[in-house]
Design a protein around this motif. Structure first.
Motif, short mmCIF file in Angstrom:
data_model
loop_
_atom_site.label_atom_id
_atom_site.label_comp_id
_atom_site.label_asym_id
_atom_site.label_seq_id
_atom_site.Cartn_x
_atom_site.Cartn_y
_atom_site.Cartn_z
N LEU A 91 -22.93 87.19 -49.51
CA LEU A 91 -22.93 85.81 -49.03
C LEU A 91 -22.13 85.67 -47.72
CD1 LEU A 91 -23.62 82.95 -50.61
CD2 LEU A 91 -21.16 82.73 -50.55
N THR A 97 -14.38 77.53 -48.47
CA THR A 97 -13.65 78.56 -49.23
C THR A 97 -12.25 78.79 -48.63
OG1 THR A 97 -15.77 79.50 -49.84
CG2 THR A 97 -13.88 80.93 -50.15
N GLY A 119 -15.82 88.19 -58.14
CA GLY A 119 -16.98 87.94 -57.26
C GLY A 119 -16.55 88.00 -55.81
N THR A 120 -15.97 89.13 -55.42
CA THR A 120 -15.33 89.23 -54.10
C THR A 120 -16.31 89.19 -52.94
OG1 THR A 120 -13.55 90.38 -52.94
CG2 THR A 120 -15.26 91.78 -53.91
N GLY A 121 -17.58 89.55 -53.16
CA GLY A 121 -18.58 89.54 -52.08
C GLY A 121 -18.13 90.44 -50.94
N ILE A 124 -13.67 88.63 -48.37
CA ILE A 124 -12.92 87.73 -47.48
C ILE A 124 -11.70 87.10 -48.14
CG2 ILE A 124 -14.75 87.19 -45.84
CD1 ILE A 124 -14.83 84.52 -47.89
N ILE A 125 -11.82 86.69 -49.42
CA ILE A 125 -10.69 86.01 -50.08
C ILE A 125 -9.57 87.03 -50.29
CG2 ILE A 125 -9.93 84.84 -52.20
CD1 ILE A 125 -12.81 83.73 -52.46
N ASP A 142 -16.83 92.88 -58.18
CA ASP A 142 -18.17 92.33 -57.96
C ASP A 142 -19.16 93.14 -58.78
OD1 ASP A 142 -19.10 90.23 -55.46
OD2 ASP A 142 -20.69 91.27 -56.57
N GLN A 143 -20.29 92.51 -59.07
CA GLN A 143 -21.31 93.25 -59.81
C GLN A 143 -22.26 93.97 -58.85
OE1 GLN A 143 -23.80 90.97 -62.52
NE2 GLN A 143 -23.17 92.32 -64.18
N GLU A 169 -17.73 95.57 -61.79
CA GLU A 169 -17.57 95.13 -63.19
C GLU A 169 -18.29 93.80 -63.35
OE1 GLU A 169 -15.78 96.81 -65.50
OE2 GLU A 169 -14.08 97.79 -64.50
N ASP A 170 -18.44 93.39 -64.62
CA ASP A 170 -19.04 92.10 -64.94
C ASP A 170 -17.89 91.10 -65.18
OD1 ASP A 170 -20.61 90.03 -65.77
OD2 ASP A 170 -21.31 91.00 -67.62
N LEU A 171 -17.52 90.37 -64.17
CA LEU A 171 -16.43 89.37 -64.15
C LEU A 171 -15.02 89.92 -64.30
CD1 LEU A 171 -17.47 86.00 -65.76
CD2 LEU A 171 -17.96 86.91 -63.50
N ASN A 185 -14.63 82.38 -56.31
CA ASN A 185 -15.68 81.50 -55.80
C ASN A 185 -16.98 82.04 -56.41
OD1 ASN A 185 -17.49 79.94 -54.35
ND2 ASN A 185 -17.30 81.16 -52.48
N LEU A 208 -28.00 86.70 -56.35
CA LEU A 208 -26.90 87.02 -57.29
C LEU A 208 -25.60 86.30 -56.89
CD1 LEU A 208 -26.11 88.97 -59.72
CD2 LEU A 208 -25.28 90.55 -57.97
N ALA A 209 -25.48 85.97 -55.60
CA ALA A 209 -24.26 85.31 -55.12
C ALA A 209 -24.33 83.79 -55.26
CB ALA A 209 -24.03 85.67 -53.65
N PHE A 219 -20.84 80.73 -64.89
CA PHE A 219 -19.69 81.60 -64.58
C PHE A 219 -18.37 80.95 -64.98
CE2 PHE A 219 -23.07 83.49 -62.24
CZ PHE A 219 -22.80 84.85 -62.32
C1 SAM Z 1 -20.50 82.73 -54.21
S1 SAM Z 1 -20.38 84.47 -53.95
C2 SAM Z 1 -18.71 84.57 -53.34
C3 SAM Z 1 -18.48 85.71 -52.40
C4 SAM Z 1 -17.11 85.66 -51.71
N1 SAM Z 1 -16.03 85.70 -52.66
C5 SAM Z 1 -16.99 84.39 -50.86
O1 SAM Z 1 -16.26 83.48 -51.26
O2 SAM Z 1 -17.66 84.29 -49.82
C6 SAM Z 1 -20.26 85.05 -55.63
C7 SAM Z 1 -20.10 86.56 -55.80
O3 SAM Z 1 -20.10 86.84 -57.20
C8 SAM Z 1 -20.78 88.07 -57.43
N2 SAM Z 1 -21.23 88.12 -58.83
C9 SAM Z 1 -22.34 87.58 -59.39
N3 SAM Z 1 -22.37 87.83 -60.70
C10 SAM Z 1 -21.26 88.55 -61.00
C11 SAM Z 1 -20.72 89.11 -62.20
N4 SAM Z 1 -21.36 88.98 -63.36
N5 SAM Z 1 -19.56 89.80 -62.12
C12 SAM Z 1 -18.91 89.94 -60.94
N6 SAM Z 1 -19.36 89.41 -59.77
C13 SAM Z 1 -20.51 88.73 -59.80
C14 SAM Z 1 -21.91 88.04 -56.41
O4 SAM Z 1 -22.41 89.33 -56.17
C15 SAM Z 1 -21.20 87.42 -55.21
O5 SAM Z 1 -20.66 88.41 -54.35
#
Ligand code: SAM
Length: 280
Positions: A91, A97, A119-121, A124-125, A142-143, A169-171, A185, A208-209, A219
């Motif tokens: 994203l 943010t 969900g670090t993407g 940036i955070i 992140d997944q 990982e998943d969350l 986020n 996914l984001a 979430f």
């Molecule tokens: C809204 S984006 C935020 C990205 C970044 N942190 C930002 O603020 O720009 C959400 C992030 O959550 C990740 N995500 C989605 N499902 C997830 C899961 N089950 N476990 C971990 N991360 C996940 C996505 O891949 C995405 O990078």
């Protein structure tokens, strides 16, 4: 062609494609194509541009006319006063943010050390926090393997390799670690609104984001379900939320952490944007 002719070319094509701010975007793309600042473009309108740079600019304009976001075309973006690599693996950071980062910095206490960024993407955070909190050790989850790759490149760009650990990982991390601060986020767009998003988002940013499930709250439910076992006391959680979601997320979190104090913060548009959950 000259700088002035290219700017006119860019403006004509972008405005015909319905891109808002066509003047500004034509200038920004030329800045990146020829590696000069905007003021230079204005002062040297009659200067000729090399064929290679012309072709680069025309391909940037063609990509933007297909509604590819500018940040993906030029491969970079800014967040919290810092430069980051940006591409379709993650994203594009949003200005709201920055409020989430500000709130974490404001509520951080001496003696806190650990942060979990869910969900670090593009990272940036985690990176903005690491830059401002010298004592913080950050686990960033992140997944998406693409997002984690990009986050790794951004961590390297900012020289923070020893400070931020990335994990797919998943969350929550699979190790039973607890944290002083949990920040996220998460995806929060309701699934049935995904098709109506602007083309820049719908066609180019990873679903996914964005997709937060039927009501956009999947979430937050999952974070609320796991948070009690993951947060140190004292400690706090900071969550970015979508429009109209703050009250229901606050309720979920106060049920998950009954002793907590909940604070809701607005963004610059006056929308409730961050839910803070503090445990003493
Ligand atoms: C809204 S984006 C935020 C990205 C970044 N942190 C930002 O603020 O720009 C959400 C992030 O959550 C990740 N995500 C989605 N499902 C997830 C899961 N089950 N476990 C971990 N991360 C996940 C996505 O891949 C995405 O990078």
């Amino acid at each position: 062609m000259t700088i002035g002719e290219l700017l006119n070319y860019g403006f004509d094509h972008l405005s015909q494609a319905g891109i808002p701010d066509a003047v500004l975007e034509a200038e920004l793309l030329l800045e990146y194509a020829i590696g000069k600042e905007r003021i230079y473009l204005h002062l040297h309108r009659s200067q000729n541009v090399s064929e290679t740079d012309q072709e680069k600019y025309q391909s940037y304009i063609a990509d933007r006319c297909r509604h590819q976001p500018l940040q993906y075309i030029v491969g970079q973006t800014e967040f919290y006063g810092l430069k980051f690599k940006s591409d379709k693996r993650s994203l594009i950071p949003r200005p709201e943010t920055e409020i989430l980062v500000e709130e974490v910095l404001e509520h951080w206490q001496p003696g806190f050390h650990s942060i979990l960024d869910i969900g670090t993407g593009s990272g940036i955070i985690a990176i903005a926090l690491a830059k401002h909190l010298a004592s913080a050790r950050i686990t960033a989850i992140d997944q998406s393997s693409g997002a984690l790759e990009l986050a790794g490149e951004n961590i390297k760009l900012h020289g923070l390799e020893g400070r931020i650990i990335l994990a797919q990982e998943d969350l929550f991390p699979s190790a039973p670690d607890k944290f002083d601060c949990i920040v996220s986020n998460p995806p929060y767009i309701p699934s049935n609104q995904m098709a109506g998003l602007q083309p820049e988002v719908r066609l180019f940013e990873p679903a996914l984001a964005l997709d937060g499930g039927t009501d956009g709250l999947d979430f937050y439910r999952r974070i609320a379900g796991g948070v009690a076992g993951r947060l140190n006391h004292p400690g706090f959680v900071a969550l970015e939320v979508g429009m109209g979601q703050a009250e229901v997320v606050a309720k979920m979190m106060s049920q998950a952490l009954p002793e907590s104090e909940i604070i809701i913060k607005k963004d610059l548009a006056g929308i409730n944007r961050v839910v803070l959950v503090k445990m003493q």
